[in-house]
Design a protein around this motif. Structure first.
Motif, PDB file in Angstrom:
ATOM      1  N   LYS A  30       0.803  -1.223   0.000  1.00  0.00           N
ATOM      2  CA  LYS A  30       0.000   0.000   0.000  1.00  0.00           C
ATOM      3  C   LYS A  30       0.840   1.280   0.000  1.00  0.00           C
ATOM      4  CE  LYS A  30      -4.357  -1.752   1.647  1.00  0.00           C
ATOM      5  NZ  LYS A  30      -5.576  -1.423   2.406  1.00  0.00           N
ATOM      6  N   PRO A  31       1.603   1.517  -1.055  1.00  0.00           N
ATOM      7  CA  PRO A  31       2.399   2.738  -1.119  1.00  0.00           C
ATOM      8  C   PRO A  31       1.512   3.984  -1.231  1.00  0.00           C
ATOM      9  CG  PRO A  31       2.377   1.648  -3.246  1.00  0.00           C
ATOM     10  CD  PRO A  31       1.715   0.703  -2.277  1.00  0.00           C
ATOM     11  N   PRO A  32       2.012   5.139  -0.810  1.00  0.00           N
ATOM     12  CA  PRO A  32       1.221   6.387  -0.858  1.00  0.00           C
ATOM     13  C   PRO A  32       1.175   6.966  -2.270  1.00  0.00           C
ATOM     14  CG  PRO A  32       3.370   6.832   0.073  1.00  0.00           C
ATOM     15  CD  PRO A  32       3.299   5.334  -0.136  1.00  0.00           C
ATOM     16  N   ILE A  33       0.467   6.299  -3.150  1.00  0.00           N
ATOM     17  CA  ILE A  33       0.432   6.684  -4.559  1.00  0.00           C
ATOM     18  C   ILE A  33      -0.216   8.057  -4.744  1.00  0.00           C
ATOM     19  CG2 ILE A  33      -0.459   6.043  -6.834  1.00  0.00           C
ATOM     20  CD1 ILE A  33      -0.255   3.102  -5.915  1.00  0.00           C
ATOM     21  N   LYS A  34      -1.222   8.359  -3.937  1.00  0.00           N
ATOM     22  CA  LYS A  34      -1.908   9.641  -4.098  1.00  0.00           C
ATOM     23  C   LYS A  34      -0.953  10.817  -3.930  1.00  0.00           C
ATOM     24  CE  LYS A  34      -5.968  12.233  -2.540  1.00  0.00           C
ATOM     25  NZ  LYS A  34      -7.154  12.222  -1.636  1.00  0.00           N
ATOM     26  N   SER A  35      -0.057  10.716  -2.945  1.00  0.00           N
ATOM     27  CA  SER A  35       0.893  11.806  -2.700  1.00  0.00           C
ATOM     28  C   SER A  35       2.197  11.632  -3.462  1.00  0.00           C
ATOM     29  CB  SER A  35       1.195  11.906  -1.203  1.00  0.00           C
ATOM     30  OG  SER A  35       1.865  10.735  -0.752  1.00  0.00           O
ATOM     31  N   GLN A  36       2.355  10.480  -4.106  1.00  0.00           N
ATOM     32  CA  GLN A  36       3.566  10.148  -4.868  1.00  0.00           C
ATOM     33  C   GLN A  36       4.826  10.097  -3.990  1.00  0.00           C
ATOM     34  OE1 GLN A  36       3.926   9.514  -8.736  1.00  0.00           O
ATOM     35  NE2 GLN A  36       2.100   8.644  -7.758  1.00  0.00           N
ATOM     36  N   GLU A  37       4.642   9.893  -2.685  1.00  0.00           N
ATOM     37  CA  GLU A  37       5.795   9.625  -1.827  1.00  0.00           C
ATOM     38  C   GLU A  37       6.345   8.250  -2.199  1.00  0.00           C
ATOM     39  OE1 GLU A  37       5.126  10.736   2.435  1.00  0.00           O
ATOM     40  OE2 GLU A  37       3.132  11.214   1.649  1.00  0.00           O
ATOM     41  N   PHE A  38       7.649   8.103  -2.065  1.00  0.00           N
ATOM     42  CA  PHE A  38       8.260   6.899  -2.627  1.00  0.00           C
ATOM     43  C   PHE A  38       9.324   6.253  -1.744  1.00  0.00           C
ATOM     44  CE2 PHE A  38      11.489   4.939  -5.478  1.00  0.00           C
ATOM     45  CZ  PHE A  38      10.697   3.965  -6.076  1.00  0.00           C
ATOM     46  N   PHE A  39      10.208   7.008  -1.149  1.00  0.00           N
ATOM     47  CA  PHE A  39      11.451   6.445  -0.650  1.00  0.00           C
ATOM     48  C   PHE A  39      11.294   5.538   0.575  1.00  0.00           C
ATOM     49  CE2 PHE A  39      12.807  10.083  -3.216  1.00  0.00           C
ATOM     50  CZ  PHE A  39      13.679   9.416  -4.071  1.00  0.00           C
ATOM     51  N   GLU A  40      10.437   5.864   1.527  1.00  0.00           N
ATOM     52  CA  GLU A  40      10.253   4.973   2.682  1.00  0.00           C
ATOM     53  C   GLU A  40       9.717   3.626   2.223  1.00  0.00           C
ATOM     54  OE1 GLU A  40       7.929   4.716   7.001  1.00  0.00           O
ATOM     55  OE2 GLU A  40       7.206   6.108   5.467  1.00  0.00           O
ATOM     56  N   TRP A  41       8.684   3.677   1.387  1.00  0.00           N
ATOM     57  CA  TRP A  41       8.107   2.441   0.857  1.00  0.00           C
ATOM     58  C   TRP A  41       9.127   1.669   0.029  1.00  0.00           C
ATOM     59  CZ3 TRP A  41       7.634   1.308  -4.366  1.00  0.00           C
ATOM     60  CH2 TRP A  41       6.946   0.132  -4.669  1.00  0.00           C
ATOM     61  N   ALA A  42       9.855   2.351  -0.831  1.00  0.00           N
ATOM     62  CA  ALA A  42      10.800   1.681  -1.723  1.00  0.00           C
ATOM     63  C   ALA A  42      11.911   1.000  -0.937  1.00  0.00           C
ATOM     64  CB  ALA A  42      11.397   2.687  -2.708  1.00  0.00           C
ATOM     65  N   SER A  43      12.367   1.645   0.128  1.00  0.00           N
ATOM     66  CA  SER A  43      13.400   1.040   0.965  1.00  0.00           C
ATOM     67  C   SER A  43      12.890  -0.245   1.611  1.00  0.00           C
ATOM     68  CB  SER A  43      13.839   2.038   2.030  1.00  0.00           C
ATOM     69  OG  SER A  43      14.789   1.461   2.902  1.00  0.00           O
ATOM     70  N   PHE A  44      11.653  -0.212   2.066  1.00  0.00           N
ATOM     71  CA  PHE A  44      11.060  -1.403   2.666  1.00  0.00           C
ATOM     72  C   PHE A  44      10.936  -2.536   1.643  1.00  0.00           C
ATOM     73  CE2 PHE A  44       7.035  -3.782   3.216  1.00  0.00           C
ATOM     74  CZ  PHE A  44       7.405  -4.555   4.303  1.00  0.00           C
ATOM     75  N   ILE A  45      10.434  -2.228   0.463  1.00  0.00           N
ATOM     76  CA  ILE A  45      10.280  -3.243  -0.580  1.00  0.00           C
ATOM     77  C   ILE A  45      11.627  -3.858  -0.937  1.00  0.00           C
ATOM     78  CG2 ILE A  45       9.705  -3.593  -3.023  1.00  0.00           C
ATOM     79  CD1 ILE A  45       7.245  -3.504  -1.242  1.00  0.00           C
ATOM     80  N   SER A  46      12.643  -3.042  -1.057  1.00  0.00           N
ATOM     81  CA  SER A  46      13.977  -3.549  -1.372  1.00  0.00           C
ATOM     82  C   SER A  46      14.445  -4.544  -0.318  1.00  0.00           C
ATOM     83  CB  SER A  46      14.980  -2.389  -1.470  1.00  0.00           C
ATOM     84  OG  SER A  46      14.658  -1.530  -2.539  1.00  0.00           O
ATOM     85  N   ALA A  47      14.188  -4.218   0.955  1.00  0.00           N
ATOM     86  CA  ALA A  47      14.617  -5.099   2.043  1.00  0.00           C
ATOM     87  C   ALA A  47      13.777  -6.367   2.098  1.00  0.00           C
ATOM     88  CB  ALA A  47      14.534  -4.348   3.368  1.00  0.00           C
ATOM     89  N   LEU A  48      12.469  -6.236   1.934  1.00  0.00           N
ATOM     90  CA  LEU A  48      11.588  -7.405   2.024  1.00  0.00           C
ATOM     91  C   LEU A  48      11.854  -8.386   0.899  1.00  0.00           C
ATOM     92  CD1 LEU A  48       9.189  -8.667   3.583  1.00  0.00           C
ATOM     93  CD2 LEU A  48       7.679  -7.506   1.957  1.00  0.00           C
ATOM     94  N   ALA A  49      12.091  -7.881  -0.289  1.00  0.00           N
ATOM     95  CA  ALA A  49      12.289  -8.750  -1.452  1.00  0.00           C
ATOM     96  C   ALA A  49      13.568  -9.570  -1.358  1.00  0.00           C
ATOM     97  CB  ALA A  49      12.297  -7.915  -2.729  1.00  0.00           C
ATOM     98  N   GLU A  50      14.454  -9.217  -0.444  1.00  0.00           N
ATOM     99  CA  GLU A  50      15.675 -10.002  -0.256  1.00  0.00           C
ATOM    100  C   GLU A  50      15.371 -11.397   0.280  1.00  0.00           C
ATOM    101  OE1 GLU A  50      18.993  -9.358  -0.859  1.00  0.00           O
ATOM    102  OE2 GLU A  50      18.223  -7.647  -2.009  1.00  0.00           O
ATOM    103  N   TYR A  51      14.197 -11.567   0.877  1.00  0.00           N
ATOM    104  CA  TYR A  51      13.804 -12.869   1.427  1.00  0.00           C
ATOM    105  C   TYR A  51      13.127 -13.681   0.325  1.00  0.00           C
ATOM    106  CZ  TYR A  51      14.849 -10.718   5.909  1.00  0.00           C
ATOM    107  OH  TYR A  51      15.487 -10.077   6.944  1.00  0.00           O
ATOM    108  N   PRO A  52      13.701 -14.796  -0.075  1.00  0.00           N
ATOM    109  CA  PRO A  52      13.174 -15.539  -1.229  1.00  0.00           C
ATOM    110  C   PRO A  52      11.836 -16.226  -0.971  1.00  0.00           C
ATOM    111  CG  PRO A  52      14.968 -16.746  -0.187  1.00  0.00           C
ATOM    112  CD  PRO A  52      14.929 -15.395   0.466  1.00  0.00           C
TER     113      PRO A  52
END
Length: 275
Positions: free
Chosen positions: A166-188
């Motif tokens: 659930k990224p904040p698409i309405k406000s187009q904020e990106f970096f907090e969400w993107a950092s989390f996704i990068s870390a989570l995706a490391e788990y196969p």
């Protein structure tokens, strides 16, 4: 085979379903299999996975009953109280219903940012893989840190992230969400549902390019083998038609091979949920 990996059914109850506010009038009614079946057929989708919208044993029973009545429902993600002292007994009983593929808790509604890593919840979560069940992650940013700890604690558990967190698409904020996704995706052992996008955007003013940076990042981090389409019908109707949701993601698949498209539209869901 094309599979919608995330949708819901309900008999609308204004008390139980109080999360459906007056501003959500379009979904303040019953939504049942007969309402969805033609939509799936029209869009060449062979089946779906229905996901709990209420946290009660009766919800799981309701969804299982619908699945028995409607063969296009290929799997159920139900609810079970993972904090229960008799969790093994409950999971053993649910294991007898082959249509139940996993469980979900509406963690996004929990104010405690550490809900996922409380001892009693962790105990129940640790039992799921032994019974062959998946776990869907429905979270908000306050749960990002504990989600990473939770997933790290359970390397043998198959997790499926709902709505790309659930990224904040309405406000187009990106970096907090993107950092989390990068870390989570490391788990196969974590898959990601590309679902619920339009409802995180401006319901009446979204444009296709509003989703670009979020989709690009999810594809980059999770790769082509751990992503799957989900409509989030009927909740998606707050902001977009079923066909709009197909187009939002379909327009971003130009560099996918035919095999990768087949995986995204269905085969990854088949693999993740053991359909």
């Amino acid at each position: 085979m094309r599979i919608d990996s995330h949708q819901h059914f309900w008999h609308f109850d204004p008390v139980r379903d109080s999360w459906i506010t007056d501003q959500m009038e379009v979904i303040r009614r019953d939504f049942l299999p007969q309402d969805l079946e033609f939509i799936l057929q029209r869009n060449d989708i062979a089946g779906c996975i229905v996901v709990q919208a209420d946290q009660s044993p009766s919800e799981t029973e309701f969804l299982v009953r619908l699945a028995h009545q409607h063969p296009f429902i290929k799997g159920v993600v139900g609810w079970v109280d993972l904090r229960a002292s008799n969790i093994d007994e409950l999971l053993s009983t649910y294991q007898q219903e082959s249509v139940i593929k996993g469980f979900r808790h509406i963690v996004e509604g929990e104010s405690d940012p550490e809900f996922l890593i409380k001892d009693n919840f962790q105990n129940g979560l640790s039992r799921l893989s032994q019974y062959g069940f998946t776990y869907d992650l429905l979270i908000r940013p306050r749960h990002y840190a504990s989600t990473l700890i939770c997933v790290a604690n359970h390397p043998d558990q198959r997790f499926i992230l709902d709505h790309i967190a659930k990224p904040p698409i309405k406000s187009q904020e990106f970096f907090e969400w993107a950092s989390f996704i990068s870390a989570l995706a490391e788990y196969p052992n974590v898959y990601c549902k590309v679902s619920g996008l339009a409802t995180e955007a401006d319901w009446s003013g979204w444009k296709p390019d509003h989703f670009s940076q979020y989709l690009n990042h999810v594809f980059l981090c999770f790769g082509k083998e751990r992503i799957m389409f989900g409509s989030d019908w009927p909740v998606c109707l707050l902001a977009a038609s079923y066909e709009d949701n197909l187009a939002i993601v379909g327009s971003r698949l130009d560099d996918f091979t035919s095999a990768e498209k087949e995986a995204f539209w269905g085969l990854n869901a088949v693999k993740a949920y053991n359909l």
